[in-house]
Design a protein around this motif. Structure first.
Motif, PDB file in Angstrom:
ATOM      1  N   LEU A 234       0.819  -1.208   0.000  1.00 21.71           N
ATOM      2  CA  LEU A 234       0.000   0.000   0.000  1.00 21.71           C
ATOM      3  C   LEU A 234       0.854   1.260   0.000  1.00 21.71           C
ATOM      4  CD1 LEU A 234      -2.816  -1.061   2.494  1.00 21.71           C
ATOM      5  CD2 LEU A 234      -2.803  -1.163  -0.003  1.00 21.71           C
ATOM      6  N   GLY A 235       1.984   1.222   0.696  1.00 25.81           N
ATOM      7  CA  GLY A 235       2.878   2.378   0.685  1.00 25.81           C
ATOM      8  C   GLY A 235       3.469   2.645  -0.683  1.00 25.81           C
ATOM      9  N   SER A 236       3.666   1.588  -1.488  1.00 18.04           N
ATOM     10  CA  SER A 236       4.223   1.747  -2.838  1.00 18.04           C
ATOM     11  C   SER A 236       3.132   1.966  -3.879  1.00 18.04           C
ATOM     12  CB  SER A 236       5.046   0.505  -3.210  1.00 18.04           C
ATOM     13  OG  SER A 236       6.090   0.303  -2.280  1.00 18.04           O
ATOM     14  N   LEU A 237       1.942   1.457  -3.614  1.00 20.57           N
ATOM     15  CA  LEU A 237       0.816   1.715  -4.511  1.00 20.57           C
ATOM     16  C   LEU A 237       0.474   3.202  -4.523  1.00 20.57           C
ATOM     17  CD1 LEU A 237      -1.662   0.936  -6.233  1.00 20.57           C
ATOM     18  CD2 LEU A 237      -2.837   0.319  -4.102  1.00 20.57           C
ATOM     19  N   THR A 238       0.562   3.837  -3.389  1.00 18.56           N
ATOM     20  CA  THR A 238       0.282   5.272  -3.283  1.00 18.56           C
ATOM     21  C   THR A 238       1.591   6.052  -3.323  1.00 18.56           C
ATOM     22  OG1 THR A 238       0.375   5.199  -0.856  1.00 18.56           O
ATOM     23  CG2 THR A 238      -1.773   4.833  -1.892  1.00 18.56           C
ATOM     24  N   THR A 239       1.522   7.296  -3.766  1.00 16.69           N
ATOM     25  CA  THR A 239       2.726   8.117  -3.840  1.00 16.69           C
ATOM     26  C   THR A 239       2.380   9.579  -3.589  1.00 16.69           C
ATOM     27  OG1 THR A 239       4.490   8.910  -5.303  1.00 16.69           O
ATOM     28  CG2 THR A 239       2.449   8.195  -6.353  1.00 16.69           C
ATOM     29  N   PHE A 240       3.116  10.188  -2.682  1.00 13.79           N
ATOM     30  CA  PHE A 240       2.934  11.611  -2.420  1.00 13.79           C
ATOM     31  C   PHE A 240       3.816  12.451  -3.334  1.00 13.79           C
ATOM     32  CE2 PHE A 240       4.146  15.568  -0.338  1.00 13.79           C
ATOM     33  CZ  PHE A 240       2.905  16.106  -0.046  1.00 13.79           C
ATOM     34  N   SER A 241       5.008  11.966  -3.645  1.00  6.00           N
ATOM     35  CA  SER A 241       5.936  12.750  -4.465  1.00  6.00           C
ATOM     36  C   SER A 241       5.397  12.956  -5.878  1.00  6.00           C
ATOM     37  CB  SER A 241       7.299  12.062  -4.521  1.00  6.00           C
ATOM     38  OG  SER A 241       7.178  10.736  -5.015  1.00  6.00           O
ATOM     39  N   GLY A 242       4.759  11.920  -6.456  1.00 13.56           N
ATOM     40  CA  GLY A 242       4.168  12.073  -7.779  1.00 13.56           C
ATOM     41  C   GLY A 242       3.014  13.066  -7.775  1.00 13.56           C
ATOM     42  N   TRP A 243       2.228  13.040  -6.713  1.00 18.60           N
ATOM     43  CA  TRP A 243       1.124  13.992  -6.546  1.00 18.60           C
ATOM     44  C   TRP A 243       1.655  15.421  -6.490  1.00 18.60           C
ATOM     45  CZ3 TRP A 243      -2.032  14.046  -1.320  1.00 18.60           C
ATOM     46  CH2 TRP A 243      -3.017  15.035  -1.385  1.00 18.60           C
ATOM     47  N   ASN A 244       2.674  15.639  -5.658  1.00 18.53           N
ATOM     48  CA  ASN A 244       3.247  16.975  -5.515  1.00 18.53           C
ATOM     49  C   ASN A 244       3.860  17.462  -6.824  1.00 18.53           C
ATOM     50  OD1 ASN A 244       4.295  19.160  -3.506  1.00 18.53           O
ATOM     51  ND2 ASN A 244       6.127  18.533  -4.611  1.00 18.53           N
ATOM     52  N   GLN A 245       4.532  16.553  -7.561  1.00 15.20           N
ATOM     53  CA  GLN A 245       5.187  16.965  -8.797  1.00 15.20           C
ATOM     54  C   GLN A 245       4.178  17.380  -9.864  1.00 15.20           C
ATOM     55  OE1 GLN A 245       8.362  17.468  -9.157  1.00 15.20           O
ATOM     56  NE2 GLN A 245       8.117  18.138 -11.277  1.00 15.20           N
ATOM     57  N   LYS A 246       3.050  16.692  -9.935  1.00 18.30           N
ATOM     58  CA  LYS A 246       2.025  17.077 -10.912  1.00 18.30           C
ATOM     59  C   LYS A 246       1.453  18.464 -10.592  1.00 18.30           C
ATOM     60  CE  LYS A 246       2.524  13.359 -13.173  1.00 18.30           C
ATOM     61  NZ  LYS A 246       3.307  13.426 -14.443  1.00 18.30           N
ATOM     62  N   MET A 247       1.327  18.780  -9.316  1.00 16.71           N
ATOM     63  CA  MET A 247       0.842  20.108  -8.948  1.00 16.71           C
ATOM     64  C   MET A 247       1.889  21.182  -9.259  1.00 16.71           C
ATOM     65  SD  MET A 247      -2.162  19.376  -8.011  1.00 16.71           S
ATOM     66  CE  MET A 247      -2.114  17.930  -9.085  1.00 16.71           C
ATOM     67  N   LEU A 248       3.169  20.834  -9.124  1.00 14.68           N
ATOM     68  CA  LEU A 248       4.229  21.767  -9.496  1.00 14.68           C
ATOM     69  C   LEU A 248       4.207  22.049 -10.991  1.00 14.68           C
ATOM     70  CD1 LEU A 248       7.268  20.461  -7.388  1.00 14.68           C
ATOM     71  CD2 LEU A 248       6.106  22.665  -7.123  1.00 14.68           C
ATOM     72  N   GLU A 249       3.983  21.015 -11.777  1.00 19.04           N
ATOM     73  CA  GLU A 249       3.946  21.195 -13.226  1.00 19.04           C
ATOM     74  C   GLU A 249       2.754  22.049 -13.646  1.00 19.04           C
ATOM     75  OE1 GLU A 249       4.051  17.265 -14.777  1.00 19.04           O
ATOM     76  OE2 GLU A 249       6.140  16.908 -14.167  1.00 19.04           O
ATOM     77  N   LEU A 250       1.634  21.915 -12.933  1.00 17.82           N
ATOM     78  CA  LEU A 250       0.491  22.779 -13.223  1.00 17.82           C
ATOM     79  C   LEU A 250       0.793  24.236 -12.868  1.00 17.82           C
ATOM     80  CD1 LEU A 250      -2.545  20.611 -11.996  1.00 17.82           C
ATOM     81  CD2 LEU A 250      -1.964  21.206 -14.356  1.00 17.82           C
TER      82      LEU A 250
END
Length: 476
Positions: A234-250
């Motif tokens: 579950l810790g690898s299925l979910t990701t906070f860093s990918g979430w944050n990076q997509k918001m940075l790109e926006l």
């Protein structure tokens, strides 16, 4: 001790240790954050001034101290949960379930499922010390029968984490493809419904099942399986860093409102996913009890990995399976790279992903410890916080490197490290379970403060590392 006190002591001791506690990890019916306590509590006599501090403390102060520690340890406590570390100090209690034992002592204990403090009757000081001794002796007997060598403890744990971590990476990639522009078209890099949103929601939902309601049942079968499912998969299925990076790109593209809404909606959906998971898991547990009856101990003992030989056998099988996964990933990575395929980074992610899981697991030992000798801010899960913020910063740095170098090989390596290593180093399932525990505590503001610190720190540092270079050098 007079006759009346002795009689009262014997009566109270009959309720101090339940049969479930004597048999093994407690399975709390309908529990939200109960079940097995991940780590033994430290003896109150471990410091010179602790006895006077406890004797003079108010019940609310003791409840707050235990609550601060418990909410930050809900998601994960790393290698502190291993049996070899539980018994490493003579000043610890083995398997001491504070939520079960302390009510007998007259302390108000937090009931997370009912969101209230359970009123209890205070007992004499003699009963407290005698009850603790009984629990300690019973639990030591249980631990001595199941104690494993330290090398097997760590080896089996890290193998489970690596194996289930790779499965988490593959599942996350599958959900990205399924809900992404190529198939369902629900998520996209250009909207607030980012690509990793489905995996974060599914992982948070399953955290309610495997990481909260049924965690004690899974741990009864195998502690390593519980670690592998909750921390590894579950810790690898979910990701906070990918979430944050997509918001940075926006935000780099000028969509600041989309970035803000992406964080708000992402947190909202993940939080309600774990609530939905907990509620449905409780309903399923109730249905199982009605169908199979109240006594399921004998059936669970059949599948329990309790002996030394069973542990070694399971570890050997998982080692072989992990070696096969790594070998296949390496072969496919080389083949996909030769064919110039876009899937090359996935197999590299499967190779480096377990390293991120291991680091996050070791960092989780900081949860519930606080800062300094005074253990300041014990309610903050510093292990999870460090893992998420550091992974978000490294991911932002790699994104900057990709734009600067702009070659095929660099893109493959950076994407593989981002998706595998950093995706596994950061986690939403553990983060959201801690958030939900704080929200259900007596001080729900801590949940939002914890979320704000995690999100703001990651986004601010990511802006400095990624957004500023993109703006100043006009990268495309």
């Amino acid at each position: 001790m007079n006759l009346r006190t002795c009689s009262w002591t014997r009566f109270c001791l009959s309720f101090a240790v339940s049969p479930q506690e004597k048999q093994g990890p407690a399975v709390m019916e309908g529990t939200g954050y109960g079940g097995t306590v991940p780590e033994p509590r430290r003896s109150k006599s471990s410091s010179p001034n602790s006895s006077s501090r406890v004797s003079g403390a108010q019940p609310s102060q003791i409840d707050d101290e235990l609550g601060d520690e418990s909410v930050s340890e809900v998601g994960d406590i790393g290698d502190r949960a291993l049996h070899s570390n539980r018994s490493s100090s003579s000043q610890t209690f083995s398997y001491l379930n504070v939520d079960v034992v302390l009510p007998s002592y007259g302390f108000g204990c937090r009931d997370h499922t009912a969101s209230r403090v359970t009123p209890t009757v205070p007992l004499p000081e003699e009963v407290i010390s005698l009850s603790v001794d009984v629990v300690r002796n019973e639990d030591k007997k249980q631990e001595n029968t199941n104690k494993l060598p330290k090398w097997l403890d760590y080896g089996s744990s890290m193998t489970h984490l690596a194996f289930f971590g790779i499965l988490g990476v593959l599942t996350r990639n599958l959900l990205q493809k399924l809900f992404g522009p190529g198939v369902a078209g629900v998520t996209s890099d250009q909207t607030i419904l980012y690509l990793d949103l489905p995996s974060n929601m599914v992982g948070s939902f399953l955290m309610g099942w495997w990481g909260i309601v049924f965690k004690a049942d899974i741990a009864y079968v195998s502690d390593f399986l519980a670690i592998g499912l909750s921390t590894g998969y579950l810790g690898s299925l979910t990701t906070f860093s990918g979430w944050n990076q997509k918001m940075l790109e926006l935000s780099v593209q000028g969509h600041w409102l989309f970035a803000l809404l992406g964080f708000v909606i992402g947190l909202f959906l993940a939080a309600y996913s774990i609530i939905f998971g907990i509620e449905t898991a409780k309903g399923f547990r109730h249905l199982l009890k009605r169908c199979s009856g109240s006594d399921t101990t004998s059936s669970r003992k059949t599948f329990r990995v309790g002996s030394y030989k069973r542990h070694v056998a399971v570890w050997a099988v998982l080692l072989v399976m992990l070696g096969c996964l790594w070998s296949v990933s390496g072969i496919l990575m080389e083949e996909e790279f030769r064919n110039d395929s876009s899937e090359t980074h996935l197999w590299l992610a499967c190779i480096v992903g377990p390293v991120g899981v291991w680091i996050r697991w070791f960092l989780a030992r900081l949860n519930g410890r606080g800062l300094g000798k005074t253990q300041l801010l014990k309610w903050v899960p510093f292990g999870t916080l460090i893992a998420n913020v550091s992974a978000a910063c490294i991911m932002a740095a790699l994104a900057t490197v990709k734009k600067e170098v702009n070659t095929k090989t660099c893109d493959i390596i950076a994407n593989g490290v981002q998706f595998g290593f950093l995706g596994c180093l950061s986690t939403v399932s553990t983060f959201i379970s801690e958030f939900d525990a704080m929200r259900e505590s007596k001080q729900p503001w801590k949940a939002y403060a914890y979320a704000m610190v995690t999100v703001c720190a990651s986004f601010f540092l990511g802006t400095l590392i990624f957004s500023l270079p993109v703006w100043t050098k006009a990268y495309r």
